[in-house]
Design an enzyme around this catalytic site. Structure first.
Site, short mmCIF file in Angstrom:
data_model
loop_
_atom_site.label_atom_id
_atom_site.label_comp_id
_atom_site.label_asym_id
_atom_site.label_seq_id
_atom_site.Cartn_x
_atom_site.Cartn_y
_atom_site.Cartn_z
N ARG A 51 39.03 46.43 19.18
CA ARG A 51 39.92 46.46 20.35
C ARG A 51 39.33 47.42 21.39
NH1 ARG A 51 43.68 49.88 20.07
NH2 ARG A 51 44.47 49.26 18.04
N TYR A 103 48.88 34.85 44.67
CA TYR A 103 48.89 34.03 43.45
C TYR A 103 50.27 34.13 42.79
CZ TYR A 103 47.83 32.37 38.79
OH TYR A 103 47.85 31.68 37.61
N ASP A 175 42.06 41.39 44.74
CA ASP A 175 41.84 40.25 43.85
C ASP A 175 40.76 39.38 44.47
OD1 ASP A 175 41.98 37.77 42.54
OD2 ASP A 175 44.12 37.95 42.16
N LYS A 200 38.21 31.37 36.63
CA LYS A 200 37.91 30.52 37.78
C LYS A 200 36.39 30.49 38.03
CE LYS A 200 42.39 30.56 37.69
NZ LYS A 200 43.22 31.41 38.51
C1 PLP Z 1 44.30 32.32 38.26
C2 PLP Z 1 44.48 33.53 39.09
C3 PLP Z 1 44.99 34.72 38.56
C4 PLP Z 1 45.46 34.83 37.12
O1 PLP Z 1 44.42 34.68 36.23
P1 PLP Z 1 44.56 34.04 34.73
O2 PLP Z 1 43.17 34.11 34.22
O3 PLP Z 1 45.09 32.65 34.91
O4 PLP Z 1 45.52 34.91 33.99
C5 PLP Z 1 45.07 35.83 39.38
N1 PLP Z 1 44.71 35.76 40.68
C6 PLP Z 1 44.24 34.61 41.24
C7 PLP Z 1 43.86 34.61 42.67
C8 PLP Z 1 44.11 33.47 40.47
O5 PLP Z 1 43.66 32.34 41.03
#
Ligand code: PLP
Length: 384
Positions: A51, A103, A175, A200
């Protein structure tokens, strides 16, 4: 190797990665283990329990730090787990100023989870960064931005936010999921924490859910690492390996995402049945000057509306594409199509949604890296 002296395209392939010390394997092994044998209590090779540390994860964390021009990377089991860790830096009574086109999952964890723990969030428009200052008070600790935004492709001036953040001694979280480090590196522009859903573009193949944080400051890294280890939302080594593998082709994929995105944005703009096309690369995009200043390209995320602005017209387009798959998520090699009003943003009341520009016919594309002529033919047949 001196990771940070290389250009991005080289760092994506080499940064943080050494041949496996025991076998010379050029690819980072998947260390599928939960613990590590110690010669005597405390006498170990830097690894005690998985962990806390795992060698596959360590390599990925170093790669992430290098490609975002940071010093420390931290991996999580999802983008939301990374988000959760950042908000846990705060205490009851603290306030956060957040960009309002956000998001959905980030909005949800803030309003439905952390609001209950006494953290206060202000969701505001930030296309003009100066708008932030009127919400700053003695409890404000953090500014949280996402740029470009989803699904309306607004652009926020990262450097301007960083200036405000530094002046008031706040922390700026960015982000960077939509842009990826190929298009923009927020730490260079003054952000304190870069956050990724590596699910992504970084992973890039729609085969892994993963999150990451990258910072420059050692004390901040230590606080986040304490949260990471205490709360335990860490990814497994196989998922780390998939992200490592994805990162190696980020630049080639992004280059094609950008090329295909540009061509499709222009195709849609000239289509008689299409209303507005939202794409960061258009010169008449309201924040194009900021995009041009802080981004190295404009990506493959496009949203558009139909002149016949109703749900049925949009759903008809969605049902007819063959290559563009109807699915949530984005950033993979394959093209995806989505309908925010009924999918990702369905929980927002209609009036509020429309007021913000998220109209009934809005369709979002994550343009993949297939042949551009095939993609355009697919859209042509679906839109009619
Ligand atoms: C998908 C996404 C998230 C969340 O990520 P996960 O891997 O689905 O938990 C956060 N911010 C943005 C801009 C996203 O597209």
């Amino acid at each position: 190797m001196a990771d940070n002296n290389y250009k991005l395209d080289t760092k994506l392939i080499h940064a943080g990665i050494e041949p496996d010390p025991t076998t010379g394997a050029i690819m980072t092994p998947i260390y599928q283990t939960s613990t590590y044998v110690q010669a005597a209590p405390g006498d170990h090779k830097g690894y005690e329990y998985a962990r806390t540390q795992n060698p596959t994860r360590t390599v990925l964390q170093n790669s992430l730090a290098a490609i975002e021009n940071g010093k420390f990377g931290l991996c999580f089991g999802s983008g939301m787990a990374a988000t959760d860790a950042v908000i846990k830096l705060l205490a009851p009574g603290d306030e956060v100023i957040v960009s309002n086109d956000l998001y959905g999952g980030t909005y949800r964890i803030m309003t439905k989870i952390f609001a209950n723990y006494g953290v206060k969030f202000h969701f505001i428009a930030m296309q003009d960064a100066q708008n932030i200052t009127q919400y700053i008070n003695s409890n404000t600790k953090m500014i949280w931005i996402e740029t470009p935004t989803n699904p309306l492709l607004n652009v926020i001036d990262i450097a301007a936010c960083a200036e405000i953040s530094k002046k008031h001694n706040l922390m700026l979280v960015c982000d960077n999921t939509f842009a990826s480090p190929y298009l923009q590196t927020p730490l260079d522009l003054g952000a304190d924490i870069v956050l990724h859903s590596a699910t992504k573009y970084l992973g890039g193949h729609s085969d892994v859910v993963h999150g990451a944080l990258i910072v420059k400051d050692a004390a901040l890294d230590e606080r986040l690492r304490f949260i990471q280890n205490s709360c335990g939302a860490v990814p497994g080594p196989h998922d780390c390996w998939l992200v490592l593998r994805g990162i190696k082709t980020l630049h080639v994929r992004m280059q094609r995402h950008c090329e295909n995105g540009e061509k499709i944005a222009h195709y849609l703009r000239n289509h008689p049945k299409v209303g507005k096309v939202l794409w960061v690369g258009f010169e008449d995009h309201p924040n194009h000057d900021v995009a041009k200043k802080q981004m190295r390209g404009y990506g493959g995320m496009i949203s558009f509306t139909l002149k016949d602005d109703n749900m049925d017209a949009a759903l008809s387009v969605l049902s007819k594409t063959k290559l563009f798959a109807l699915a949530e998520s984005l950033g993979g090699v394959e093209s995806l199509i989505g309908h925010p009003a009924s999918m990702t943003h369905g929980s927002i009341p209609r009036e509020e949604r429309i007021k913000n520009g998220l109209v009934d016919s809005l369709i979002r594309l994550s343009v993949g890296i297939e042949d551009i002529d095939d993609l355009i033919t697919d859209l042509k047949e679906a839109i009619g």
